[in-house]
Design an enzyme around this catalytic site. Structure first.
Site, PDB file in Angstrom:
ATOM      1  N   CYS A 198      -1.118  -0.659 -10.652  1.00  0.00           N
ATOM      2  CA  CYS A 198      -1.458  -1.991 -10.145  1.00  0.00           C
ATOM      3  C   CYS A 198      -0.196  -2.828 -10.024  1.00  0.00           C
ATOM      4  CB  CYS A 198      -2.442  -2.715 -11.048  1.00  0.00           C
ATOM      5  SG  CYS A 198      -2.781  -4.380 -10.430  1.00  0.00           S
ATOM      6  N   GLY A 209      -4.724  -1.167   3.932  1.00  0.00           N
ATOM      7  CA  GLY A 209      -5.180  -1.163   5.318  1.00  0.00           C
ATOM      8  C   GLY A 209      -4.435  -0.154   6.170  1.00  0.00           C
ATOM      9  N   GLY A 248     -11.203   1.615   1.408  1.00  0.00           N
ATOM     10  CA  GLY A 248     -10.991   0.319   0.757  1.00  0.00           C
ATOM     11  C   GLY A 248     -11.152  -0.857   1.696  1.00  0.00           C
TER      12      GLY A 248
END
Lengths: 258, 311
Positions: free
Chosen positions: B133, B220, B268
């Site tokens: 993360c 993306g 996602g």
């Protein structure tokens, strides 16, 4: 229940500086439950990726039409501004909770306060409150005369004051100046606009309920991505939150920190 | 139609198709579960959970970029104890699809605690270790950039977990193969890759970063070629199955990931563009296989680099 639908553009026009009024038709319009709900529109022509959350300005379920009013600012909203009658538009919604319209009895006074591009969702709200016999008053703030829209539409529902920052139309100053200056009395206040405006209204509301609509950048608009959270007031845990997209966008002042 | 056509079997996971949500894009299932039956999916993947509950970063937390988006949510979650007590029982009761829980932390002890609780809960079929993360100061990225630390963490988590452990790799490294090999040796059961790439946007009007956190994770379509390249490299060097992710929007994208070497994929950002993206991809897959004269999705895995005629 929300859905994704290819709605058809039936009207699109400029109504003030960079402000567009876009009407689409489709089944989704029948599903709108409350004023203040929003739709998540995908401006495919812009070649952008994400949807744009835009509040619903007016809705006609029988005619299956809904209207949004937005400012053409980035590439996404500029592409929406360029939509022509007959174009198909990818719309997800209706989303969010919407303003409560049953908190005021017939004959009660509602003060409806909007700032700039926060004005649109208040129109459907005012219409529905007026239809219930609530006496509606409006104070609408804009930057300048060329930014003003829907003055006649609001005036047809109840007394309407316009304030502009430069004084080029109506009162010179802010919406709070008008409310104080005119000594407006009300049983509940409803507001949408920039956060400083909402904060000022929260500070002056006294013991009257204030329902306000919050804005934030959104991802999914469904409550799954946690992009648009606000903190809860007087939260001792430090981790309490509300999602603007799913729990809001309408909150009662005092519920959340904004 | 052959029901087994889309099926993929991975450690701990019997997937009826290779499509699952990417962690963090699907919360804990409830929101998308209101739109469609989640049992259509190969698996349900949960948002990262930490030992203590977290509020996450200030807003704005997301912003769009060319063919992608940046997010800096900051691991907002209710904490593992509340997840296990309040969220998982309901989710597991409502759905048959296997549940993959994603584990995050900032110390070895945190990871071990969370992994142990989740594994012991009996509600999850596998764990995904978030060692990548990019959005919190001590959010695990430091565990994902050093092969030795990644291996040590994998070992510790494996020691307390009764369910298979998939390690989610960070693309923010010089040599992702080295990290993959290290966690393989440490006992990982699988990999998921890739997490987001650290990126940033500056508002030219305010002259300040757009995100309150300044930097965020890029996801993306913009990152898809990077994911494909990394999976292509890693899958040839390790034996572990790979759950691939990074910009998947269509059934063709899924096939591309499988060809690169992934055994399953996660979707996602596309869920935000089209909330029905995953059911649409699953529906479109059989026809794509027909067009390629492929009987089962598993035949596609790693086919871009495997010698002709092998499967």
């Amino acid at each position: 229940m929300m859905r994704v639908e290819r709605m058809t553009v039936v009207a699109n026009r400029s109504i003030a500086r960079n402000i567009f009024e876009l009407t689409v038709t489709g089944e989704l319009a029948r599903r709108v439950q409350a004023p203040g709900q929003f739709v998540h529109i995908r401006p495919e022509a812009a070649g952008t990726l994400l949807r744009r959350p835009i509040s619903i300005c007016r809705v006609d379920g029988d005619q299956k039409r809904l209207t949004v009013v937005f400012r053409a600012e980035g590439s996404g909203t500029k592409a929406l501004a360029a939509c022509r009658v007959g174009d198909a538009l990818d719309v997800f919604g209706p989303l969010g909770n919407g303003f409560p319209t049953d908190r005021l009895a017939s004959g009660a006074h509602a003060l409806i306060v909007g700032g700039g591009i926060g004005v649109p969702p208040l129109y459907e709200l005012s219409k529905r409150l007026a239809a219930r016999g609530v006496a509606v008053m409006h104070v609408l703030g804009f930057r300048s005369a060329c930014d003003v829209f829907y003055e006649d539409a609001f005036s047809a529902l109840g007394p309407t004051w316009i304030a502009t920052e430069d004084g080029s139309r109506g009162f010179k100053g802010r919406v709070t100046d008008v409310i104080a200056g005119e000594g407006l009395r009300y049983d509940a206040m409803f507001a949408c606009g920039p956060r400083p405006m909402l904060q000022a209204l929260a500070a002056m509301r006294g013991d009257k309920p204030l329902f306000l609509s919050l804005e934030e950048r959104m991802g999914c608009a469904l409550g799954a991505c946690f992009a648009c959270v606000v903190r809860v007031k007087d939260d001792e845990t430090g981790t309490a939150y509300r999602k603007i997209c799913a729990d809001g966008p309408i909150f009662e002042a005092g519920e959340v920190v904004f | 139609m052959d029901a087994e056509r889309l099926a993929v079997n991975l450690p701990g996971l019997s997937l009826k198709n290779p499509i699952m949500p990417a962690s963090g894009c699907f919360a804990f299932g409830k929101e998308f579960g209101a739109l469609y039956d989640l049992d259509q999916l190969g698996a349900i993947v949960l948002k990262s959970v930490t030992r203590e509950s977290r509020f996450g970063n200030p807003t704005p937390r997301v912003t769009e970029t060319a063919s992608g988006m940046l997010n800096a949510i900051g691991l907002q979650n209710p904490g593992v104890d509340r997840l296990v007590a309040e969220v998982l029982p309901e989710l597991a009761r409502r759905h048959r699809a296997p549940i993959i829980a994603n584990v995050a932390g900032s110390t070895f002890e945190d990871y071990v605690y969370v992994a142990e609780r989740l594994s012991a809960s009996g509600f999850v079929s596998a764990l995904e270790l978030n060692i990548s993360c990019p959005n919190v100061k001590a959010g695990g990225l430091q565990f994902g950039t050093d092969p030795e630390i990644a291996a040590r963490l994998t070992e510790k988590v494996k020691a307390v977990s009764a369910v298979p452990v998939y390690v989610k790799l960070s693309p923010n490294v010089t040599d992702i193969v080295a990290v993959a090999k290290a966690v393989e040796e440490a006992g990982a059961d699988g990999l998921s890759m890739i997490n987001t790439l650290v990126g940033m946007r500056i508002d030219v009007k305010t002259m300040r970063p757009v995100l309150a956190n300044a930097t965020g994770g890029l996801s993306g379509p913009a990152i898809k070629p990077i994911a494909i390249r990394m999976i292509y490299e890693v899958s040839q060097k390790v034996k572990l199955p790979i759950i691939g992710m990074g910009g998947i929007r269509t059934a063709d994208d899924v096939i591309e990931f499988l060809l690169a070497g992934a055994s399953a994929v996660a979707v996602g950002t596309a869920n935000f563009v089209d909330p029905f993206a995953m059911p649409a991809i699953i529906k479109a897959l059989p026809e794509k296989l027909d067009a390629l004269n492929v009987r089962r999705v598993t035949e596609l895995i790693g086919r871009s680099w495997k010698p002709c005629g092998t499967a």
